[in-house]
Design a protein around this motif. Structure first.
Motif, PDB file in Angstrom:
ATOM      1  N   TYR A   1      -4.489  -3.249   1.505  1.00  0.00           N
ATOM      2  CA  TYR A   1      -3.956  -2.231   2.424  1.00  0.00           C
ATOM      3  C   TYR A   1      -5.100  -1.397   3.010  1.00  0.00           C
ATOM      4  O   TYR A   1      -5.148  -1.113   4.210  1.00  0.00           O
ATOM      5  CB  TYR A   1      -2.968  -1.368   1.636  1.00  0.00           C
ATOM      6  N   THR A   2      -6.042  -1.034   2.140  1.00  0.00           N
ATOM      7  CA  THR A   2      -7.193  -0.249   2.585  1.00  0.00           C
ATOM      8  C   THR A   2      -8.048  -1.074   3.552  1.00  0.00           C
ATOM      9  O   THR A   2      -8.561  -0.555   4.538  1.00  0.00           O
ATOM     10  CB  THR A   2      -8.017   0.193   1.368  1.00  0.00           C
TER      11      THR A   2
ATOM     12  N   ALA B   1      -3.799  -1.677  -3.662  1.00  0.00           N
ATOM     13  CA  ALA B   1      -3.970  -1.101  -2.336  1.00  0.00           C
ATOM     14  C   ALA B   1      -5.282  -1.545  -1.692  1.00  0.00           C
ATOM     15  O   ALA B   1      -5.593  -1.132  -0.582  1.00  0.00           O
ATOM     16  CB  ALA B   1      -3.902   0.422  -2.400  1.00  0.00           C
ATOM     17  N   ALA B   2      -6.051  -2.393  -2.363  1.00  0.00           N
ATOM     18  CA  ALA B   2      -7.342  -2.802  -1.804  1.00  0.00           C
ATOM     19  C   ALA B   2      -7.150  -3.511  -0.468  1.00  0.00           C
ATOM     20  O   ALA B   2      -7.876  -3.252   0.496  1.00  0.00           O
ATOM     21  CB  ALA B   2      -8.083  -3.700  -2.791  1.00  0.00           C
TER      22      ALA B   2
ATOM     23  N   VAL C   1      -2.898   1.339  -8.356  1.00  0.00           N
ATOM     24  CA  VAL C   1      -3.233   1.958  -7.074  1.00  0.00           C
ATOM     25  C   VAL C   1      -4.466   1.296  -6.473  1.00  0.00           C
ATOM     26  O   VAL C   1      -4.428   0.770  -5.363  1.00  0.00           O
ATOM     27  CB  VAL C   1      -3.469   3.480  -7.227  1.00  0.00           C
TER      28      VAL C   1
ATOM     29  N   VAL D   1       2.503   1.681  -3.498  1.00  0.00           N
ATOM     30  CA  VAL D   1       1.668   2.153  -4.604  1.00  0.00           C
ATOM     31  C   VAL D   1       1.111   3.549  -4.334  1.00  0.00           C
ATOM     32  O   VAL D   1       0.710   4.243  -5.268  1.00  0.00           O
ATOM     33  CB  VAL D   1       0.500   1.190  -4.958  1.00  0.00           C
ATOM     34  N   ALA D   2       1.117   3.976  -3.063  1.00  0.00           N
ATOM     35  CA  ALA D   2       0.637   5.327  -2.761  1.00  0.00           C
ATOM     36  C   ALA D   2       1.442   6.366  -3.543  1.00  0.00           C
ATOM     37  O   ALA D   2       0.909   7.388  -3.973  1.00  0.00           O
ATOM     38  CB  ALA D   2       0.717   5.603  -1.266  1.00  0.00           C
TER      39      ALA D   2
ATOM     40  N   GLY E   1       0.827  -1.216   0.000  1.00  0.00           N
ATOM     41  CA  GLY E   1       0.000   0.000   0.000  1.00  0.00           C
ATOM     42  C   GLY E   1       0.852   1.252   0.000  1.00  0.00           C
ATOM     43  O   GLY E   1       0.628   2.180  -0.782  1.00  0.00           O
ATOM     44  N   ARG E   2       1.855   1.271   0.877  1.00  0.00           N
ATOM     45  CA  ARG E   2       2.709   2.466   0.949  1.00  0.00           C
ATOM     46  C   ARG E   2       3.458   2.689  -0.354  1.00  0.00           C
ATOM     47  O   ARG E   2       3.673   3.817  -0.775  1.00  0.00           O
ATOM     48  CB  ARG E   2       3.703   2.324   2.087  1.00  0.00           C
TER      49      ARG E   2
END
Lengths: 458, 190
Positions: free
Chosen positions: B72-73, B69-70, B65, B26-27, B23-24
């Motif tokens: 991670y979210t 990040a799904a 993204v 792809v942010a 996640g971090r």
């Protein structure tokens, strides 16, 4: 077997209330029903074979690229304290007028809502910043909270709003489908730009009506909205401040909207310009550190992922809904209603209003609009008009007690002296205004369709 | 029992670490999207030039993204819930909802998406599918593979959530306090 489609709709609704993430509830429930249906032979598994291609369609949808860019712009603006500066200056400017503070809050809320496009953020920010100020100056808690909630929800209708991007994308495919169904193989298109332009007049109409209400109240019951007397600013210093604070965000909005309306840029391109501008603005105000940049990027990532996972869940849901023949059944019901187009529209609007108590704009856009959109548009409705009606309808729903989202957000940050009843009482007049605006746009569709016609010449 | 607990905890933290790092990472692509799209705009309107590959790169970043990040979210509990009742539940009740949801809704969904997408992605690799546009990025199979990656990460994070909720329910672990709403909270309605 259409009834299974409706049972599924009901089941999703009930399951959502348990509180598990919407995106996962949508896909999980739908797949459960598909399994049930295919084991009893009432569901054709071929429908689900289309899923990977649907997913790839979402991934390569160029319109939706505007979403993370607008979110980036909004979060960046919100974190760089533009709102605080705006509010201070506007209060100094209007504070000495009767009802002036309320009007300042309304205008700042509108600017913030327009530039961030995020209702939750606007209501919370304005609630934290302006509610204490209004109460300290002796404003009636009900009027103060009503003003904040109403101005916060403007973010949905005043472009560039993220929900209009989503709605525009869904409506454009619904419009294509409606025309293909009618045998028109060279269909006209409707774009996010059309919807943005169409939303301008209705948005300003709402703001004008809100302000008229505030001025009216200030005249009839001045005690509820006292004049601010403790501001001492020399007038030349003030105007300089106004220009310095007001100009950058205003220029940003004008640049983003202007380039879309003039047809120079697509919403995605304009959003990137807006996001760059927001970064420069934050930099100019010395608010852009590496930590804040990371914060903005991560929040943008989470919001984007949240939106698109709902879209994925809703895609699974609508494939299964269609696999059960649900969309044909909805079509039959809507076309056989008494009152024709008018009756169908009333039923759909009422349904959305009620769903708006539980679901938010994204979910309704992705789940309900693809089902009813092609049918309503096939009955000859104008897509821009339909989009604006949906947007204002949902905005009203989010203001309506006891379930309106905006009320929850304000309740979350309001001081204890503001009771829930104050908030409910405060939003009532604004709900009436919303309904008046809705009626006006229903009666004079030109309010929504005239400007796009002029700008795009169609 | 203790040993099992220990390893389950290790497993859950390991998965969380993978999702957090993804996640971090792809942010940063959100910033990449802003800069690249802006460059495309400047090149087109300022210099009347541009490359298809650059526009496709934006699309690729965008898809990466929201797909990668799904999980991670999910870890950050930022997927929007209908929390009319949920927000008033006790931590135990919430853990139960999340446990059942994870087992009955999340895992079936993403195992299915992984399964149904497998052939779709495989075919793309086999024919070494390129971009439909001339001058596009000649590796659509990589882009399509992110669907499988996404489903895989969601399954992993789903398992981690399930373990976590089990441990909360059995009293081994404390429930995380729900975060109060704050401006711009992901999940806050748009």
């Amino acid at each position: 077997m259409e009834y299974l489609a409706f049972i599924m709709f009901g089941a999703v609704f009930v399951l959502l209330l348990a509180g598990y993430p919407v995106a996962l509830t949508l896909s999980g429930t739908a797949l459960g029903f598909a399994l049930l249906g295919s084991s009893t032979g009432s569901f054709d598994n071929a429908f689900l074979q289309a899923l990977p291609n649907r997913l790839f369609g979402i991934m390569t949808n160029e319109t939706l690229v505007a979403v993370p860019l607008f979110v980036f712009m909004g979060v960046m603006l919100e974190r760089s304290r533009v709102a605080e500066n705006l509010l201070d200056t506007m209060t100094a400017l209007f504070g000495r007028l009767r009802g002036g503070l309320g009007i300042s809050v309304m205008l700042v809320g509108m600017l913030l809502a327009a530039s961030t496009g995020i209702v939750g953020a606007t209501v919370v920010t304005m609630g934290l910043l302006s509610l204490p100020v209004m109460l300290k100056r002796g404003y009636d808690p009900a009027i103060a909270s009503g003003t904040i909630c109403a101005s916060g929800t403007l973010g949905q209708i005043i472009p560039p709003s993220i929900v209009l991007v989503l709605l525009g994308d869904v409506l454009s495919s619904a419009y294509q489908q409606a025309q293909l169904d009618a045998g028109n193989f060279a269909p006209e298109t409707v774009s996010v730009g059309d919807l943005f332009v169409g939303a301008l007049l209705p948005g300003f109409l709402l703001v004008a009506m809100y302000i008229a209400y505030l001025i009216g109240m200030a005249m009839i019951k001045p005690a509820l909205m006292p004049v601010t007397t403790d501001i001492h600013v020399t007038s030349d210093g003030l105007w300089l401040r106004v220009i310095k604070v007001l100009l950058p965000p205003l220029a940003l909005i004008v640049a983003v909207l202007g380039s879309i309306i003039m047809g120079i840029a697509t919403p995605t391109e304009a959003a990137s310009v807006g996001a760059m501008g927001a970064m420069l603005l934050a930099m100019a105000q010395k608010q852009l550190s590496l930590a804040r940049l990371k914060d903005v990027m991560r929040t943008t990532t989470q919001v984007t992922s949240m939106v698109f996972l709902i879209l994925i869940g809703a895609s699974v849901f609508s494939l299964v809904f269609r696999g059960f023949g649900g969309d044909d059944a909805v079509r039959e019901i809507l076309t056989s209603l008494p009152g024709g187009v008018f009756g169908a529209m009333i039923v759909v609007m009422l349904l959305m209003f009620l769903l708006g108590f539980v679901l938010d704009f994204i979910e309704i856009t992705f789940v309900v609009v693809p089902i009813v959109g092609p049918i309503l548009l096939g009955m000859g409705m104008d897509p821009v008009w339909l989009g604006i009606m949906i947007a204002i309808n949902l905005q009203t729903s989010f203001l309506t007690p006891p379930f309106g989202f905006a009320l929850f957000y304000l309740r979350g940050v309001a001081p204890a002296q503001v009771s829930t009843m104050h908030i409910y009482k405060g939003v009532m007049p604004f709900i009436v205004i919303q309904l008046l605006a809705l009626a006006a746009i229903a009666y004079w569709p030109g309010l929504a369709t005239w400007l796009p016609g002029i700008v795009y010449g169609n | 029992m203790r040993l099992l607990e220990f390893w389950l905890h290790r497993l859950s933290s390991g998965i969380d670490l993978i999702c957090e790092m993804t996640g971090r990472a792809v942010a940063w692509l959100t910033l990449g999207m802003v800069l690249t799209t802006f460059t495309v705009v400047v090149l087109r309107y300022g210099f009347n030039t541009g490359w298809i590959a650059m526009q496709e790169a934006v699309l690729w970043m965008h898809a990466s993204v929201f797909l990668l990040a799904a999980a991670y979210t999910l870890k950050h509990d930022a997927h929007v819930r209908v929390d009319i009742f949920y927000s008033h539940f006790t931590p135990g009740r919430r853990a139960l909802v999340d446990l059942l949801g994870g087992l009955l809704l999340l895992l079936p969904s993403y195992v299915f998406i992984f399964y149904i997408s497998w052939d779709y992605v495989w075919v793309s690799w086999e024919i070494a599918e390129g971009s439909r546009e001339t001058g596009g990025i000649p590796a659509i199979y990589l882009l399509k593979s992110t669907i499988l990656l996404m489903a895989g990460l969601m399954i992993l994070q789903g398992i981690s959530r399930i373990l976590h909720n089990l441990m909360v329910l059995t009293g081994i672990e404390q429930a995380e306090a729900p975060a109060p709403p704050r401006p711009g909270t992901p999940g806050a309605e748009l």
